[in-house]
Design an enzyme around this catalytic site. Sequence first.
Site, PDB file in Angstrom:
ATOM      1  N   HIS A 151     137.731 -17.999  69.342  1.00 45.68           N
ATOM      2  CA  HIS A 151     137.876 -17.823  70.788  1.00 45.68           C
ATOM      3  C   HIS A 151     137.071 -16.599  71.196  1.00 45.68           C
ATOM      4  O   HIS A 151     137.594 -15.514  71.355  1.00 45.68           O
ATOM      5  CB  HIS A 151     139.360 -17.636  71.127  1.00 45.68           C
ATOM      6  CG  HIS A 151     139.612 -17.403  72.581  1.00 45.68           C
ATOM      7  ND1 HIS A 151     139.317 -18.345  73.533  1.00 45.68           N
ATOM      8  CD2 HIS A 151     140.138 -16.346  73.252  1.00 45.68           C
ATOM      9  CE1 HIS A 151     139.653 -17.866  74.724  1.00 45.68           C
ATOM     10  NE2 HIS A 151     140.156 -16.658  74.580  1.00 45.68           N
ATOM     11  N   ARG A 164     141.751  -7.501  78.536  1.00 47.17           N
ATOM     12  CA  ARG A 164     140.429  -6.891  78.742  1.00 47.17           C
ATOM     13  C   ARG A 164     140.284  -6.312  80.144  1.00 47.17           C
ATOM     14  O   ARG A 164     140.893  -6.783  81.090  1.00 47.17           O
ATOM     15  CB  ARG A 164     139.351  -7.979  78.597  1.00 47.17           C
ATOM     16  CG  ARG A 164     139.104  -8.359  77.191  1.00 47.17           C
ATOM     17  CD  ARG A 164     137.826  -9.160  77.088  1.00 47.17           C
ATOM     18  NE  ARG A 164     137.983 -10.542  77.510  1.00 47.17           N
ATOM     19  CZ  ARG A 164     136.970 -11.383  77.658  1.00 47.17           C
ATOM     20  NH1 ARG A 164     135.737 -10.966  77.459  1.00 47.17           N
ATOM     21  NH2 ARG A 164     137.176 -12.632  78.002  1.00 47.17           N
ATOM     22  N   ILE A 224     148.946 -15.523  71.703  1.00 47.46           N
ATOM     23  CA  ILE A 224     147.903 -15.573  72.750  1.00 47.46           C
ATOM     24  C   ILE A 224     147.112 -14.260  72.778  1.00 47.46           C
ATOM     25  O   ILE A 224     146.002 -14.191  73.297  1.00 47.46           O
ATOM     26  CB  ILE A 224     148.529 -15.843  74.147  1.00 47.46           C
ATOM     27  CG1 ILE A 224     149.427 -17.090  74.125  1.00 47.46           C
ATOM     28  CG2 ILE A 224     147.442 -16.009  75.197  1.00 47.46           C
ATOM     29  CD1 ILE A 224     149.984 -17.497  75.491  1.00 47.46           C
ATOM     30  N   THR A 225     147.681 -13.212  72.214  1.00 49.24           N
ATOM     31  CA  THR A 225     147.048 -11.882  72.264  1.00 49.24           C
ATOM     32  C   THR A 225     145.643 -11.903  71.642  1.00 49.24           C
ATOM     33  O   THR A 225     145.436 -12.503  70.585  1.00 49.24           O
ATOM     34  CB  THR A 225     147.940 -10.859  71.516  1.00 49.24           C
ATOM     35  OG1 THR A 225     149.224 -10.847  72.135  1.00 49.24           O
ATOM     36  CG2 THR A 225     147.353  -9.460  71.559  1.00 49.24           C
ATOM     37  N   ARG A 284     138.780 -25.395  80.375  1.00 49.26           N
ATOM     38  CA  ARG A 284     137.692 -24.787  81.167  1.00 49.26           C
ATOM     39  C   ARG A 284     136.468 -25.704  81.153  1.00 49.26           C
ATOM     40  O   ARG A 284     135.862 -25.973  82.193  1.00 49.26           O
ATOM     41  CB  ARG A 284     137.333 -23.409  80.592  1.00 49.26           C
ATOM     42  CG  ARG A 284     138.389 -22.380  80.915  1.00 49.26           C
ATOM     43  CD  ARG A 284     138.070 -21.003  80.375  1.00 49.26           C
ATOM     44  NE  ARG A 284     139.054 -20.049  80.892  1.00 49.26           N
ATOM     45  CZ  ARG A 284     139.465 -18.949  80.262  1.00 49.26           C
ATOM     46  NH1 ARG A 284     138.964 -18.639  79.076  1.00 49.26           N
ATOM     47  NH2 ARG A 284     140.352 -18.159  80.815  1.00 49.26           N
TER      48      ARG A 284
HETATM   49  P1  A3D Z   1     149.504  -7.849  80.472  1.00 51.89           P
HETATM   50  O1  A3D Z   1     149.831  -8.320  81.845  1.00 51.89           O
HETATM   51  O2  A3D Z   1     148.976  -6.474  80.311  1.00 51.89           O
HETATM   52  O3  A3D Z   1     150.820  -8.025  79.571  1.00 51.89           O
HETATM   53  C1  A3D Z   1     150.909  -7.548  78.267  1.00 51.89           C
HETATM   54  C2  A3D Z   1     152.308  -6.992  78.104  1.00 51.89           C
HETATM   55  O4  A3D Z   1     152.477  -6.615  76.749  1.00 51.89           O
HETATM   56  C3  A3D Z   1     152.598  -5.759  78.956  1.00 51.89           C
HETATM   57  O5  A3D Z   1     153.697  -6.008  79.806  1.00 51.89           O
HETATM   58  C4  A3D Z   1     152.904  -4.667  77.930  1.00 51.89           C
HETATM   59  O6  A3D Z   1     153.926  -3.779  78.341  1.00 51.89           O
HETATM   60  C5  A3D Z   1     153.347  -5.514  76.759  1.00 51.89           C
HETATM   61  N1  A3D Z   1     153.297  -4.808  75.476  1.00 51.89           N
HETATM   62  C6  A3D Z   1     152.389  -3.895  75.040  1.00 51.89           C
HETATM   63  N2  A3D Z   1     152.717  -3.476  73.802  1.00 51.89           N
HETATM   64  C7  A3D Z   1     153.831  -4.159  73.443  1.00 51.89           C
HETATM   65  C8  A3D Z   1     154.630  -4.168  72.284  1.00 51.89           C
HETATM   66  N3  A3D Z   1     154.362  -3.375  71.230  1.00 51.89           N
HETATM   67  N4  A3D Z   1     155.707  -4.987  72.261  1.00 51.89           N
HETATM   68  C9  A3D Z   1     156.004  -5.762  73.308  1.00 51.89           C
HETATM   69  N5  A3D Z   1     155.282  -5.804  74.446  1.00 51.89           N
HETATM   70  C10 A3D Z   1     154.206  -5.005  74.513  1.00 51.89           C
HETATM   71  O7  A3D Z   1     148.447  -8.829  79.762  1.00 51.89           O
HETATM   72  P2  A3D Z   1     148.302 -10.430  79.934  1.00 51.89           P
HETATM   73  O8  A3D Z   1     149.652 -11.053  79.960  1.00 51.89           O
HETATM   74  O9  A3D Z   1     147.345 -10.710  81.040  1.00 51.89           O
HETATM   75  O10 A3D Z   1     147.526 -10.770  78.572  1.00 51.89           O
HETATM   76  C11 A3D Z   1     148.190 -10.627  77.348  1.00 51.89           C
HETATM   77  C12 A3D Z   1     147.227 -10.836  76.183  1.00 51.89           C
HETATM   78  O11 A3D Z   1     146.717 -12.168  76.212  1.00 51.89           O
HETATM   79  C13 A3D Z   1     145.993  -9.920  76.157  1.00 51.89           C
HETATM   80  O12 A3D Z   1     145.739  -9.486  74.841  1.00 51.89           O
HETATM   81  C14 A3D Z   1     144.873 -10.832  76.626  1.00 51.89           C
HETATM   82  O13 A3D Z   1     143.603 -10.439  76.160  1.00 51.89           O
HETATM   83  C15 A3D Z   1     145.305 -12.141  75.999  1.00 51.89           C
HETATM   84  N6  A3D Z   1     144.711 -13.344  76.573  1.00 51.89           N
HETATM   85  C16 A3D Z   1     144.344 -14.318  75.700  1.00 51.89           C
HETATM   86  C17 A3D Z   1     143.792 -15.499  76.169  1.00 51.89           C
HETATM   87  C18 A3D Z   1     143.391 -16.561  75.209  1.00 51.89           C
HETATM   88  O14 A3D Z   1     142.893 -17.581  75.608  1.00 51.89           O
HETATM   89  C19 A3D Z   1     143.604 -16.380  73.784  1.00 51.89           C
HETATM   90  C20 A3D Z   1     143.599 -15.679  77.546  1.00 51.89           C
HETATM   91  C21 A3D Z   1     143.983 -14.660  78.401  1.00 51.89           C
HETATM   92  C22 A3D Z   1     144.548 -13.486  77.915  1.00 51.89           C
END
Ligand code: A3D
Length: 320
Positions: free
Chosen positions: A176, A83, A119-120, A152
């Site tokens: 969530h 986000r 986690i996504t 949290r």
């Molecule tokens: P970020 O640092 O942007 O990492 C995501 C990675 O996914 C990037 O390196 C992208 O290149 C890669 N990516 C995009 N498309 C693809 C694909 N098709 N195949 C493989 N890799 C790809 O994000 P983040 O690590 O901070 O967060 C990742 C996800 O976790 C997001 O959707 C967040 O909203 C989610 N998230 C969930 C929670 C929960 O508690 C459920 C908490 C925090 C974040």
Amino acid sequence: MARKKIALIGSGMIGGTLAHLAAKKEMGDIVLFDIAEGMPQGKALDLSQCGPIEGFDAKITGSNDYADIAGADVVIVTAGVPRKPGMSRDDLLGINLKVMKAVGEGIKNNCPDAFVICITNPLDAMVWALREFSGLPHNKVVGMAGVLDSARFATFLAWEFDVSVKDVNAFVLGGHGDTMVPVTSYTTINGIPVNDFAKIKGVSESRIDEIVDRTRKGGGEIVGLLGNGSAYYAPATSAIAMAEAYLGDQKRILPCASYVEGKYGLDGLYVGVPTMIGAGGTEEVIEIELSDEEKANLKVSTDAVEELLEACKGLDSSLA
Ligand code: A3D
């Protein structure tokens, strides 16, 4: 015995943190996968060079090829977009659904026996879609959210009462999102119900309500402060606890987005419920007694999840 293999799909902020934690704990060899070229390889190289300093033995590699996740025992999925300030988790639906399709197929073709932790976001819909696309059994695909949301809640309660976080056992149910259900009736300070403890400490009911509300919005608070991206240290730590429960057959009871069929009056939905994790994956969903108010709150939360599933089906006809 051969080392376990841990595949991290998505090597961004959470993926990199997961790799560091898994290596430090010597959970196995680690493959960082991402579509971004060079980035997972660079992170793998950097993290490998922590080994001599921290004293861990783990082979860490980066890849853009799904063939390299072959035979993984655990897969943790963070691929997609996080986000930005002002966005809800649901705003990510369209783009991350397409990502889940590619990831689900990659898992199906290369490591169909893995335990998969998603986690996504939006979490409850994405874990459902990932299960559909991968075709793995429901007990081998789970979502991480409740461990984080409970952590949290526990953190805020420990601060309020000025007690050790180790003594706070906090409980969060439901989807969530901002409709998640922190359940005070099952939240204790080392066995003492939180509402009783609040009375002992002279903390008002309305103050507990404020903490419940802060928990619900806990992810957004961090998104607002970071200005770019969302939380990653605690989300990664939470997923590692789930992976350890599986790899160690620990039979831990953790709040997870698990597939619920029958219990809680639900019919084939992924939503946050207390779940036993052991060598069989999500071995059991535990159904607890809830008050009428808690049931009503859970219904609001599961209705919101159901709406997202309908939206997913509208976006990808193979899910309908
Ligand atoms: P970020 O640092 O942007 O990492 C995501 C990675 O996914 C990037 O390196 C992208 O290149 C890669 N990516 C995009 N498309 C693809 C694909 N098709 N195949 C493989 N890799 C790809 O994000 P983040 O690590 O901070 O967060 C990742 C996800 O976790 C997001 O959707 C967040 O909203 C989610 N998230 C969930 C929670 C929960 O508690 C459920 C908490 C925090 C974040």
